[in-house]
Every structure is written in structure tokens, then in C-alpha cells.
Design a protein around this motif. Structure first.
Motif, short mmCIF file in Angstrom:
data_model
loop_
_atom_site.label_atom_id
_atom_site.label_comp_id
_atom_site.label_asym_id
_atom_site.label_seq_id
_atom_site.Cartn_x
_atom_site.Cartn_y
_atom_site.Cartn_z
N CYS A 23 6.34 -4.84 -5.64
CA CYS A 23 5.01 -4.16 -5.39
C CYS A 23 3.50 -3.80 -5.62
N ILE A 24 2.76 -3.95 -4.69
CA ILE A 24 0.71 -4.04 -5.08
C ILE A 24 0.80 -2.42 -5.14
N ILE A 25 0.71 -1.90 -6.37
CA ILE A 25 0.03 -0.79 -6.42
C ILE A 25 -1.29 -0.04 -7.47
N SER A 31 1.38 -0.87 0.26
CA SER A 31 -0.10 0.10 -0.19
C SER A 31 0.46 1.03 -0.05
N GLY A 32 0.30 2.34 -0.66
CA GLY A 32 0.85 3.99 -0.62
C GLY A 32 1.67 3.93 -1.72
N VAL A 33 2.40 2.82 -2.41
CA VAL A 33 3.78 2.87 -3.18
C VAL A 33 3.04 4.18 -4.52
N ASN A 34 4.43 4.90 -4.46
CA ASN A 34 4.10 5.66 -5.39
C ASN A 34 5.44 6.60 -6.04
N ARG A 57 3.19 5.41 -15.29
CA ARG A 57 4.47 5.44 -15.70
C ARG A 57 5.05 6.23 -15.54
N GLU A 58 4.92 7.36 -14.34
CA GLU A 58 5.13 8.15 -14.01
C GLU A 58 6.29 7.31 -12.45
N VAL A 59 5.08 6.40 -12.04
CA VAL A 59 5.62 5.26 -11.35
C VAL A 59 7.54 3.26 -11.60
N ILE A 60 6.65 3.64 -12.54
CA ILE A 60 7.51 2.63 -13.61
C ILE A 60 9.30 3.15 -13.53
N GLU A 61 9.15 4.33 -14.35
CA GLU A 61 10.34 5.02 -14.44
C GLU A 61 10.99 5.58 -13.18
#
Length: 261
Positions: A233-235, A216-219, A255-259
Motif C-alpha cells: 500500500c501507499i499511504i 489511497s485511503g489506507v489507515n 506506528r499505529e498503521v504499521i502495527e
């Protein structure tokens, strides 16, 4: 079809496909097709943006019960089937709040690779009462259904629930989950969108030898730090505009998260 390669050090990113409220639940709109369309739309967006896998979950079905009713199982199966047909990345199932048998049955029918089990070894209090651990039922059912290839991602001391015994540490829960057959451990913050505490990830990492997920809470701001400890992580909510669960997945946010990882 991609193989679900969650492993130690893999930095796997799993995106949530939050279904709209299903039939028979308080929020159901009456539009059956909209449920399927949104699930496919979100799954395709997540795949195009670069996540490694998706979980199909009946997130819109608040207030939750521990187990799904017949209409929910039918609708979640239909949504997961459409998602599985639409993407090439691995697909998981989470029949929320804690219906491991429904998750496994749906996984078998649609050919899913893994399930999420929120209350695997703990005893917790949540909005609809007490949930008891389901590890024995889950592992026996997986064996009986011939689904031992389906991975069990087990939460420990899961969000939106309170442990009935404060004497049980997260390390104890994690070791118990692994001992009872969990293929990976999920650690979360207290509620949806709350960052998974780094110290909890560190504590669990020290006592388990299976993959560890921040749940939770991953950004985009914290994913690098989280994946320095967790193996994946699970987003969900951070991939929606404004963090609003009912909104569609936003490609640019993914994309912002992946990058950033």
C-alpha cells in the motif's frame, strides 16, 4: 541501502513524502530551504516508524499540470537527493501529475529505486485538461536512460481523474498496463484519502501477475483488510494530523498503521 522488495505477498508499506509547494507554483512560500527540510524530516520519520520505502512527490503544487516546469524539476531533484542521503530504505519518485520522463530522470540522478506513473495506459480528464497514456514514452525513455532497474508502479483509472471512456473496465486497464511493461499496479479510490475499494482490488488481483498496491485511503483501521488482497500500500494523508496534507508526518500515526497491518 535496502533493496526494494515489493513482490506478491510482501505486504510492503510505502510512505509518501509530500513536498511543500515548489518554486513557480501558486503555493510556493519563497522559502527554498523549507522544502528540503520538510522532505527530509518526513522521510526520516517514516523510516524510523517502520515503513518499507518512501515516494517523494510534489504534492503541494496544486493546481497540477500534467508535466513539471524547469523550476519544479530542479526543486524535486534537490528534495529527492536530500531524502536519498537521509534514509536507508528505498526511495521512489512521483513527478505529479504525470511527468514520467521527469520522474525517471530524477530517479537516475539520485539513485531512486522506482517511480509512480499515474496515467500509464488510460486516457483521462483532470483539472488541467486531457492526459493521454504515456506507457510507450515511459518505457522507451527508461531504456534510453539505462534505467531498466527502476521499477514502474503504474496507476490504473487513477484518483482525481475521470476516464474518457466508461466502457474500459479496471481489469482492461490493469491488463493493458502489465502488457506495456508496468512492474506493479496501483488501484486507488476516487480522491485523496478515499479508501481503495476492496472489490476493485479483488477484480484487478484476478487478472494480473505483478504486485498490486492499494493507493489511497489506507489507515490503521483498514490496512489489515487491504493487505489481505493487495501486496502493498501507499499511504500519505492518514499519516498527517487531521488528515491535512500540508502537515508533517506524525510518528505515532505511522506506528499505529504499521502495527495494525
Amino acid at each position: 541501502m535496502s533493496e526494494f522488495n515489493l513482490a506478491k505477498g510482501s505486504k510492503t508499506v510505502i510512505g509518501m513524502v509530500h513536498c511543500l509547494p515548489l518554486p513557480g507554483t501558486a503555493g510556493f512560500s519563497g522559502d527554498y530551504q523549507a522544502i528540503l527540510d520538510r522532505a527530509v524530516e518526513d522521510a526520516v520519520t517514516l523510516e524510523k516508524a517502520g515503513v518499507d520505502a518512501v515516494i517523494v512527490e510534489n504534492m503541494g503544487d496544486t493546481p497540477f499540470s500534467a508535466l513539471l516546469d524547469k523550476a519544479q524539476v530542479a526543486a524535486l531533484t534537490a528534495a529527492a537527493t536530500k531524502v536519498k542521503e537521509a534514509v536507508k530504505i528505498p526511495v521512489g519518485i512521483d513527478a505529479a501529475f504525470n511527468d514520467c520522463e521527469a520522474s525517471l530522470a530524477i530517479a537516475g540522478i539520485v539513485g531512486a529505486d522506482f517511480i509512480r506513473v499515474p496515467v500509464f495506459v488510460d486516457t483521462v480528464l483532470f483539472s488541467d485538461g486531457i492526459i493521454y497514456p504515456c506507457a510507450r514514452k515511459c518505457m522507451n525513455y527508461r531504456k534510453a536512460m539505462g534505467l531498466e532497474h527502476v521499477k514502474i508502479l503504474a496507476d490504473v483509472q487513477v484518483k482525481h481523474a475521470t476516464m474518457l471512456s466508461s466502457q474500459i473496465t479496471v481489469e482492461m486497464s490493469a491488463k493493458d498496463a502489465v502488457g506495456n511493461g508496468a512492474d506493479a499496479i496501483i488501484v486507488t479510490g476516487a480522491v485523496i484519502g478515499a479508501e481503495t475499494p476492496i472489490d476493485m482490488l479483488q477484480r484487478v488481483q484476478k487478472v494480473v501477475n505483478v504486485p498490486l498496491l492499494a493507493g489511497s485511503g489506507v489507515n490503521h483501521k483498514n490496512i489489515h483488510e487491504q493487505l489481505n488482497i493487495a501486496d502493498g500500500c501507499i499511504i500519505g494523508s492518514s499519516l498527517k494530523k487531521g488528515g491535512i496534507i500540508s502537515n508533517p508526518i506524525d510518528y505515532d500515526l505511522v506506528r499505529e498503521v504499521i502495527e495494525a497491518k
